[in-house]
Design a protein around this motif. Structure first.
Motif, PDB file in Angstrom:
ATOM      1  N   GLY A   1     -34.020   0.036 -27.786  1.00  0.00           N
ATOM      2  CA  GLY A   1     -35.318  -0.218 -27.185  1.00  0.00           C
ATOM      3  C   GLY A   1     -35.899   1.043 -26.573  1.00  0.00           C
ATOM      4  O   GLY A   1     -35.230   2.076 -26.479  1.00  0.00           O
TER       5      GLY A   1
ATOM      6  N   THR B   1     -41.552  -1.306 -25.194  1.00  0.00           N
ATOM      7  CA  THR B   1     -42.889  -1.135 -24.640  1.00  0.00           C
ATOM      8  C   THR B   1     -43.738  -0.364 -25.628  1.00  0.00           C
ATOM      9  O   THR B   1     -43.359   0.737 -26.051  1.00  0.00           O
ATOM     10  CB  THR B   1     -42.848  -0.393 -23.304  1.00  0.00           C
TER      11      THR B   1
ATOM     12  N   ARG C   1     -37.973 -12.567 -28.670  1.00  0.00           N
ATOM     13  CA  ARG C   1     -38.550 -11.725 -27.617  1.00  0.00           C
ATOM     14  C   ARG C   1     -39.149 -12.622 -26.541  1.00  0.00           C
ATOM     15  O   ARG C   1     -39.485 -13.790 -26.791  1.00  0.00           O
ATOM     16  CB  ARG C   1     -39.604 -10.773 -28.170  1.00  0.00           C
TER      17      ARG C   1
ATOM     18  N   GLN D   1     -35.600  -3.693 -23.665  1.00  0.00           N
ATOM     19  CA  GLN D   1     -37.033  -3.589 -23.406  1.00  0.00           C
ATOM     20  C   GLN D   1     -37.700  -2.749 -24.480  1.00  0.00           C
ATOM     21  O   GLN D   1     -37.246  -1.645 -24.788  1.00  0.00           O
ATOM     22  CB  GLN D   1     -37.281  -2.964 -22.037  1.00  0.00           C
TER      23      GLN D   1
ATOM     24  N   VAL E   1     -41.734 -12.359 -22.866  1.00  0.00           N
ATOM     25  CA  VAL E   1     -42.502 -11.674 -21.824  1.00  0.00           C
ATOM     26  C   VAL E   1     -42.513 -12.567 -20.605  1.00  0.00           C
ATOM     27  O   VAL E   1     -42.383 -13.798 -20.721  1.00  0.00           O
ATOM     28  CB  VAL E   1     -43.940 -11.354 -22.286  1.00  0.00           C
TER      29      VAL E   1
ATOM     30  N   THR F   1     -45.019  -5.714 -26.892  1.00  0.00           N
ATOM     31  CA  THR F   1     -44.263  -5.361 -25.699  1.00  0.00           C
ATOM     32  C   THR F   1     -43.553  -6.584 -25.139  1.00  0.00           C
ATOM     33  O   THR F   1     -44.173  -7.618 -24.884  1.00  0.00           O
ATOM     34  CB  THR F   1     -45.193  -4.764 -24.630  1.00  0.00           C
ATOM     35  N   ALA F   2     -42.234  -6.479 -24.973  1.00  0.00           N
ATOM     36  CA  ALA F   2     -41.435  -7.618 -24.525  1.00  0.00           C
ATOM     37  C   ALA F   2     -39.982  -7.165 -24.369  1.00  0.00           C
ATOM     38  O   ALA F   2     -39.630  -6.041 -24.734  1.00  0.00           O
ATOM     39  CB  ALA F   2     -41.507  -8.770 -25.526  1.00  0.00           C
ATOM     40  N   ILE F   3     -39.173  -8.069 -23.870  1.00  0.00           N
ATOM     41  CA  ILE F   3     -37.726  -7.880 -23.936  1.00  0.00           C
ATOM     42  C   ILE F   3     -37.252  -8.568 -25.206  1.00  0.00           C
ATOM     43  O   ILE F   3     -37.571  -9.737 -25.444  1.00  0.00           O
ATOM     44  CB  ILE F   3     -37.023  -8.477 -22.708  1.00  0.00           C
ATOM     45  N   TYR F   4     -36.502  -7.836 -26.005  1.00  0.00           N
ATOM     46  CA  TYR F   4     -36.031  -8.340 -27.289  1.00  0.00           C
ATOM     47  C   TYR F   4     -34.553  -8.707 -27.194  1.00  0.00           C
ATOM     48  O   TYR F   4     -33.746  -7.948 -26.644  1.00  0.00           O
ATOM     49  CB  TYR F   4     -36.247  -7.295 -28.374  1.00  0.00           C
TER      50      TYR F   4
END
Length: 123
Positions: free
Chosen positions: A9, A120, A38, A118, A40, A91-94
């Motif tokens: 990430g 971005t 993912r 993460q 958010v 944009t997110a946590i994967y």
């Protein structure tokens, strides 16, 4: 116990590419279907892609179809998510996940999860 750890990430500009890796330990991934998700803040976890245990079957959510590619290397006990043409809304946590059944992009169907990475997308 199967353990999953994501890596790769980071920050990338719009239109750029990034590859996430998910390394498994504790058990062989040979008999597990794999999924990438993912999330958010304030939203539900979104299923992005899934690949069967033998790699022959894949499924992609419409939001990433044509831009993301899921793959796996069972010899390395690792799976990947190649992400191209990234957008700010990516944009997110994967998260990577595994289940000992057929492919799925429903989070509740998965038994094992990584800790998240993460991503971005910003200029």
């Amino acid at each position: 116990q199967l353990q999953l750890v994501e890596s790769g990430g980071g920050l990338v500009q719009p239109g750029g590419s990034l590859t996430l890796s998910c390394a498994a330990s504790g058990r062989s991934l040979d008999y597990y279907a794999i999924g990438w998700f993912r999330q958010v803040p304030g939203k539900e976890r979104e299923g992005l892609a899934s690949i069967s245990s033998n790699g022959f079957t894949t499924y992609y959510a419409d939001s990433v179809k044509g831009r993301f590619t899921i793959s796996r290397d069972n010899a390395k006990n690792t799976m990947y998510l190649q992400m191209n043409s990234l957008k700010p809304e990516d944009t997110a946590i994967y998260y990577c996940a595994a289940r000992a059944r057929s492919i799925s992009v429903t989070a509740l169907n998965y038994d094992y999860w990584g800790q998240g990475a993460q991503v971005t997308v910003s200029s």
